[in-house]
Scaffold this motif. Structure first.
Motif, short mmCIF file in Angstrom:
data_model
loop_
_atom_site.label_atom_id
_atom_site.label_comp_id
_atom_site.label_asym_id
_atom_site.label_seq_id
_atom_site.Cartn_x
_atom_site.Cartn_y
_atom_site.Cartn_z
N SER A 198 0.83 -1.21 0.00
CA SER A 198 0.00 0.00 0.00
C SER A 198 0.86 1.26 0.00
CB SER A 198 -0.92 -0.01 1.22
OG SER A 198 -1.68 1.15 1.27
N GLU A 199 1.95 1.25 0.76
CA GLU A 199 2.85 2.41 0.78
C GLU A 199 3.50 2.61 -0.59
OE1 GLU A 199 6.42 4.23 3.51
OE2 GLU A 199 6.52 2.09 3.03
N ARG B 241 1.18 6.65 -6.88
CA ARG B 241 0.07 7.59 -7.12
C ARG B 241 0.52 9.03 -6.89
NH1 ARG B 241 -3.33 3.67 -5.27
NH2 ARG B 241 -3.06 4.29 -3.11
N TYR B 242 1.32 9.25 -5.85
CA TYR B 242 1.79 10.59 -5.52
C TYR B 242 2.67 11.16 -6.63
CZ TYR B 242 4.02 14.42 -3.01
OH TYR B 242 4.47 15.65 -2.64
N ASP C 101 0.87 4.09 -2.86
CA ASP C 101 0.67 5.51 -2.54
C ASP C 101 1.79 6.36 -3.14
OD1 ASP C 101 -1.65 4.98 -1.14
OD2 ASP C 101 -0.69 5.07 0.85
#
Length: 180
Positions: free
Chosen positions: A126-127, A133-134, A130
């Motif tokens: 998940s990190e 996506r960032y 993220d």
């Protein structure tokens, strides 16, 4: 753009927001800079030709681009978890350094290239997602044949840990320069 304008008050700089492949500009430029954009262009060769025409004699283009080994670990574990027919990584289609060199050298007199590999550890899948996506890529860069459920994410994360012992991501980055 607002932050850049504020920091550069009083400078003779014009900011333009446009599609870098389609933008129509007047005049010539001494410097064109791009960071992590060209890997998304379907035809870098055509874009470099257009930029060369916009440059003054002695002008430079300086850019970074992600290479096809970016996120190779993620590509492997997705294939492990979902099967080869249900997934592929967008980054696998990024141009390699030899292709970029060939295109840049055909249009610019003085060229420079540097390849760097960075690896980053993540606490969880998940990190990593993220972080991707960032970066502004609007998603995972994964072409899959279905919806990612909690079960899918868990399967990919388990595959990651089984294959690599941890969540790690490689970033292959090319730094390039061409002078007209």
């Amino acid at each position: 753009i607002a932050v850049a304008k504020d920091k550069l008050k009083g400078e003779e700089i014009e900011f333009i927001i446009a599609d870098a492949e389609e933008v129509k500009l007047d005049g010539t430029f001494d410097l064109i800079i791009s960071n992590a954009v060209f890997q998304w262009f379907p035809n870098l060769d055509t874009s470099l030709s257009r930029y060369r025409e916009l440059m003054s004699e002695g002008g430079a283009i300086i850019f970074s681009s992600f290479g096809p080994k970016t996120f190779f670990e993620l590509g492997l574990v997705i294939k492990d978890a979902l099967g080869p027919r249900n997934s592929s990584m967008t980054s696998h289609s990024f141009l390699g350094l030899d292709d970029i060199k060939s295109s840049l050298r055909a249009k610019f007199n003085d060229t420079y290239f540097e390849k760097r590999i960075y690896r980053r550890l993540y606490i969880s899948l998940s990190e990593l997602f993220d972080d991707i996506r960032y970066s502004g890529t609007r998603g995972l860069g994964v072409r899959s044949g279905g919806v990612w459920t909690k079960r899918t994410v868990n399967a990919v994360e388990e595959s990651y840990k089984k294959r690599f012992g941890r969540i790690i991501a490689t970033y292959e980055i090319f730094f390039c320069r061409g002078i007209k």
